[in-house]
Enzyme design. Structure first.
Site, PDB file in Angstrom:
ATOM      1  N   THR A 176      87.913 -55.455  88.754  1.00 46.15           N
ATOM      2  CA  THR A 176      87.861 -54.330  87.546  1.00 46.15           C
ATOM      3  C   THR A 176      86.752 -54.522  86.418  1.00 46.15           C
ATOM      4  OG1 THR A 176      90.117 -53.853  88.230  1.00 46.15           O
ATOM      5  CG2 THR A 176      89.367 -52.933  86.118  1.00 46.15           C
TER       6      THR A 176
ATOM      7  N   ARG B  36      95.207 -56.257  91.709  1.00 47.43           N
ATOM      8  CA  ARG B  36      95.737 -56.693  92.724  1.00 47.43           C
ATOM      9  C   ARG B  36      96.245 -57.934  92.725  1.00 47.43           C
ATOM     10  NH1 ARG B  36      94.872 -53.719  97.199  1.00 47.43           N
ATOM     11  NH2 ARG B  36      95.778 -55.307  98.503  1.00 47.43           N
ATOM     12  N   LEU B  37      97.392 -58.388  93.357  1.00 50.13           N
ATOM     13  CA  LEU B  37      97.815 -59.719  93.260  1.00 50.13           C
ATOM     14  C   LEU B  37      97.767 -60.501  94.411  1.00 50.13           C
ATOM     15  CD1 LEU B  37     101.350 -60.916  92.151  1.00 50.13           C
ATOM     16  CD2 LEU B  37     100.621 -61.435  94.358  1.00 50.13           C
TER      17      LEU B  37
ATOM     18  N   ASP C 197      92.484 -66.659  84.739  1.00 50.46           N
ATOM     19  CA  ASP C 197      91.730 -66.780  86.057  1.00 50.46           C
ATOM     20  C   ASP C 197      90.479 -67.288  85.774  1.00 50.46           C
ATOM     21  OD1 ASP C 197      90.953 -64.560  84.244  1.00 50.46           O
ATOM     22  OD2 ASP C 197      90.788 -63.275  86.106  1.00 50.46           O
ATOM     23  N   ARG C 198      89.593 -67.101  84.693  1.00 50.70           N
ATOM     24  CA  ARG C 198      88.477 -67.825  84.634  1.00 50.70           C
ATOM     25  C   ARG C 198      88.358 -69.096  84.672  1.00 50.70           C
ATOM     26  NH1 ARG C 198      86.237 -64.931  79.400  1.00 50.70           N
ATOM     27  NH2 ARG C 198      84.079 -66.128  79.878  1.00 50.70           N
TER      28      ARG C 198
ATOM     29  N   TYR D 258      85.327 -72.986  74.935  1.00 42.88           N
ATOM     30  CA  TYR D 258      85.663 -71.712  74.357  1.00 42.88           C
ATOM     31  C   TYR D 258      86.138 -72.097  72.830  1.00 42.88           C
ATOM     32  CZ  TYR D 258      86.130 -67.057  76.134  1.00 42.88           C
ATOM     33  OH  TYR D 258      85.986 -65.687  76.146  1.00 42.88           O
TER      34      TYR D 258
ATOM     35  N   ASP E  86      98.036 -65.313  91.825  1.00 43.80           N
ATOM     36  CA  ASP E  86      96.628 -64.749  91.112  1.00 43.80           C
ATOM     37  C   ASP E  86      96.847 -63.364  90.764  1.00 43.80           C
ATOM     38  OD1 ASP E  86      94.320 -63.866  90.066  1.00 43.80           O
ATOM     39  OD2 ASP E  86      93.221 -64.080  91.883  1.00 43.80           O
TER      40      ASP E  86
ATOM     41  N   GLY F  61      95.723 -60.297  89.287  1.00 43.30           N
ATOM     42  CA  GLY F  61      94.612 -59.550  88.507  1.00 43.30           C
ATOM     43  C   GLY F  61      94.966 -58.093  87.971  1.00 43.30           C
ATOM     44  N   ASN F  62      93.889 -57.467  87.528  1.00 44.62           N
ATOM     45  CA  ASN F  62      94.045 -56.299  86.900  1.00 44.62           C
ATOM     46  C   ASN F  62      94.622 -55.503  87.880  1.00 44.62           C
ATOM     47  OD1 ASN F  62      93.334 -56.565  84.058  1.00 44.62           O
ATOM     48  ND2 ASN F  62      91.429 -57.261  84.876  1.00 44.62           N
TER      49      ASN F  62
END
Length: 249
Positions: free
Chosen positions: A128, A11-12, A100-101, A91, A6, A8-9
């Site tokens: 974030t 962290r991993l 991630d969502r 969507y 995962d 992320g902006n």
């Protein structure tokens, strides 16, 4: 064994999943990704697959893949689909929903699907940025919102207002100093967005359960209406479900 990622902006997060659950897990800041092969992953057994989501951009993807070279197991990077694991993505352009969502929605659906009467829920990723996504009782993702995370809000206020550069404050119902006013205002903004989404999804029914993940989740949860559950590895749970679903498919 599947190595789950995962990205992320900031962290991993990672976990090694075996037939009986998590075998190992950890997380690093994005600045430390280059240390994974020689530190966190040095003693891990070779995974049969590497499956992940990445919202941190191309440079992060390249750095992560460099850490995987020794296993010669190319990663499978997931993107949102129109349907997966009982979740239906509404969507406008399904693939533009953050991966991630998408994984978090799948994980939340897995958690409620085994109930006698599966309920709607709201899925929050608070890092974030904060995303607040509505999943109805039939597994349809109705839509969601994105807003700055608590730290980003505070940083923006400090950077753009000369009088608001103050030490960290605390959340109160009626703050009587600037530091607490900032902390309380930011928390009310985030919680207000979450609660409004829950009310809209509920209609005349009960308040939908909230699933929270991300670095700020445990800070936000106490200020929300029950039922609320903080799930540290919600994204990774969804990545695993999607990985296993693709194998079965």
């Amino acid at each position: 064994m599947i190595l789950l990622l995962d990205c992320g902006n900031s962290r991993l997060k990672w976990a090694l999943a075996g037939p009986h659950g998590w075998m190992s897990q950890g997380n690093v800041s994005n600045q430390e990704i280059g240390t994974l092969a020689l530190r966190d992953w040095q003693s891990l057994p070779r995974p049969s697959r590497v499956v992940g989501v990445n919202v941190a951009g191309e440079a992060t993807r390249v750095r992560v893949e460099a850490q995987l070279v020794r296993w010669r197991t190319p990663p499978e990077w997931l993107i949102a689909q129109e349907e997966g694991c009982g979740v239906y993505n509404r969507y406008a352009r399904p693939s533009q929903l953050g991966a991630d969502r998408w994984a978090s929605l799948v994980a939340a659906r897995q958690r409620v699907a085994n109930e006698l009467f599966p309920a709607s829920c709201v899925v929050v990723n608070a890092g974030t940025a904060v995303t607040v996504d509505a999943l109805d009782e039939t597994g349809v993702f109705r839509g969601g919102i994105i807003l700055p995370g608590p730290s980003m809000m505070l940083q923006a206020l400090a950077a753009n207002t000369a009088a608001l550069k103050v030490p960290p404050g605390h959340v109160h119902d009626f703050p009587i100093n600037t530091a607490d006013a900032l902390a309380s205002g930011v928390m009310q903004a985030v919680c207000g967005a979450i609660e409004q989404t829950r009310r809209r999804l509920a209609g005349d029914g009960p308040v939908p359960k909230g699933f929270l993940a991300g670095g700020a989740a445990s800070d936000i949860a106490p200020y929300l209406t029950a039922p609320v559950e903080v799930v540290d590895n919600l994204v990774l749970e969804g990545v695993l479900a999607l990985a296993e679903g693709s194998t079965r498919g």
